[in-house]
Design an enzyme around this catalytic site. Structure first.
Site, short mmCIF file in Angstrom:
data_model
loop_
_atom_site.label_atom_id
_atom_site.label_comp_id
_atom_site.label_asym_id
_atom_site.label_seq_id
_atom_site.Cartn_x
_atom_site.Cartn_y
_atom_site.Cartn_z
N GLY A 4 44.01 40.83 36.11
CA GLY A 4 45.26 41.22 36.74
C GLY A 4 45.32 40.78 38.20
CB CYS A 22 42.08 48.90 44.92
SG CYS A 22 43.06 49.44 46.30
#
Length: 392
Positions: free
Chosen positions: A76, A327
């Site tokens: 992604g 993240c």
């Protein structure tokens, strides 16, 4: 009862969803039948090519796109980088101005940093306390020299849905292509309309890791920022991982088919978490939009508790949850998302429920959480008190 195997209660689907059974079945079949080079002309290669084309059509069907608008990437993150940098590359004549939301995933922000490093200009649009951008403010950031704009479909840390369709209309009126990072919402919510480029990540919907999706609408200018390669319509270099792509497509189609029943069930569990945490844990803040949100995700922040300590203790008790920036969770740095929202940036816990979550597991989590937070607060208070007494 969830049908995946994981120790304890796994509540970190926003990081990665456990493999969907449809993905496992498709992967095993494709390992035997889809290993050849899909670019060649002999029989086994043509069979692999047909498998790749079927996977592309299945993903396109979920996205509401044409198959030739869909390409598969190695992740992604790579899909986001190609979308942003390829969109900017193709629009250099229009200008070098890029607009991004303040709570975008780090993959978008890192691509924006590279653009700035190369002499481009970036405008960051802020969010309100729920993490949602104001379409009018987003539109005001667009300029005659704006080459590209980026807005996620839903936030990966707090679950807030963004007004993508409205922003897309405003971008279209300004003749600015819009990149939509849909990694957190694909399979879990309707695909927003109006996008020019859209990206996704298979392990977020129960497919294998190592497969991303890059969709480029017909008519959208895009030029690869990488050296030329013949694969994936000249958009993505390298040999396609056809077995994993086939598994990713099967998982997305299956996950989307289950959404009408599963999303309301998970959303009700999230409502319960929001209600019980606010009621049973003192000095806590539930963050994110309570209504315009993903069905499976909720984040709350506890004052006077270190996030790392809370994460570790919950893990010891059998609950896999996330804390800090999703993240960059390994660094436990303050979350740029929570900072942009103006909410508490420490002591936060993100609970994201995978498909099949057992309500009993959620109930057990809600039963042990208040005592866990209280115990850690007492430990912190005792440590500070002992430190003060021992000072000369």
């Amino acid at each position: 009862m969830a049908d995946f195997s994981a120790p304890g209660s796994y509540f970190d689907a926003a990081s990665t969803e456990p493999p969907h059974p449809a993905a496992r079945t498709a992967l095993l079949e494709a390992l035997d039948a889809g290993w050849a080079d899909p670019a060649r002309l002999y029989g086994t290669a043509r069979s692999t090519r047909m498998m790749l084309d079927r996977a592309r059509a299945r993903v396109a069907g979920v996205l509401g796109a044409r198959p030739d608008e869909v390409s598969f990437t190695s992740s992604g993150t790579q899909a986001v980088h190609l979308a942003v940098l390829g969109g900017l590359q193709a629009r250099r004549r229009a200008g070098r101005h890029l607009v991004v939301g303040a709570v975008e995933h780090s993959s978008v922000l890192h691509a924006a940093e590279l653009h700035e490093h190369d002499g481009g200009e970036v405008t960051t649009v802020g969010v309100d306390r729920t993490g949602r951008v104001d379409p009018a403010e987003f539109a005001a950031a667009l300029r005659p020299d704006t080459a590209l704009a980026c807005l996620q479909s839903a936030n990966h840390e707090v679950g807030t849905l963004q007004p993508v369709a409205e922003v897309a209309r405003l971008c279209r009126d300004a003749a600015v292509p819009l990149v939509v990072d849909a990694a957190q919402s694909l399979g879990r919510a309707d695909v927003p309309g109006g996008w020019s480029l859209l990206t996704g990540s298979a392990h977020k919907w129960g497919g294998p890791a190592g497969v991303g999706v890059l969709a480029v609408r017909k008519g959208t200018r895009w030029r690869s920022p990488l050296p030329a390669d013949e694969r994936e319509g000249r958009r993505v270099p390298g040999f396609e991982n056809v077995p994993s792509i086939a598994a990713a497509a099967a998982a997305l189609e299956a996950y989307r088919a289950e959404m009408d029943q599963e999303a309301p069930r998970l959303s009700a569990l999230v409502d319960l978490i929001r209600e019980r945490v606010a009621r049973d844990v003192p000095d806590v803040e539930i963050v994110g939009d309570p209504r315009h949100r993903l069905p499976h995700l909720v984040t709350f922040s506890c004052l006077y508790v270190e996030g790392e300590a809370l994460l570790t203790e919950l893990d010891r008790l059998g609950f896999a949850v996330s804390s800090g920036s999703s993240c960059t969770a390994d660094t436990l740095r303050p979350s740029h998302v929570l900072e942009a929202m103006g909410v508490i940036t420490h002591g936060n816990v993100r609970v994201s429920l995978p498909r099949g979550t057992d309500p009993a597991d959620v109930g057990r989590f809600l039963d042990v959480l208040p005592g866990t937070v209280a115990r850690l607060r007492r430990t912190t208070s005792d440590t500070l008190e002992t430190g003060r007494r021992s000072r000369p």
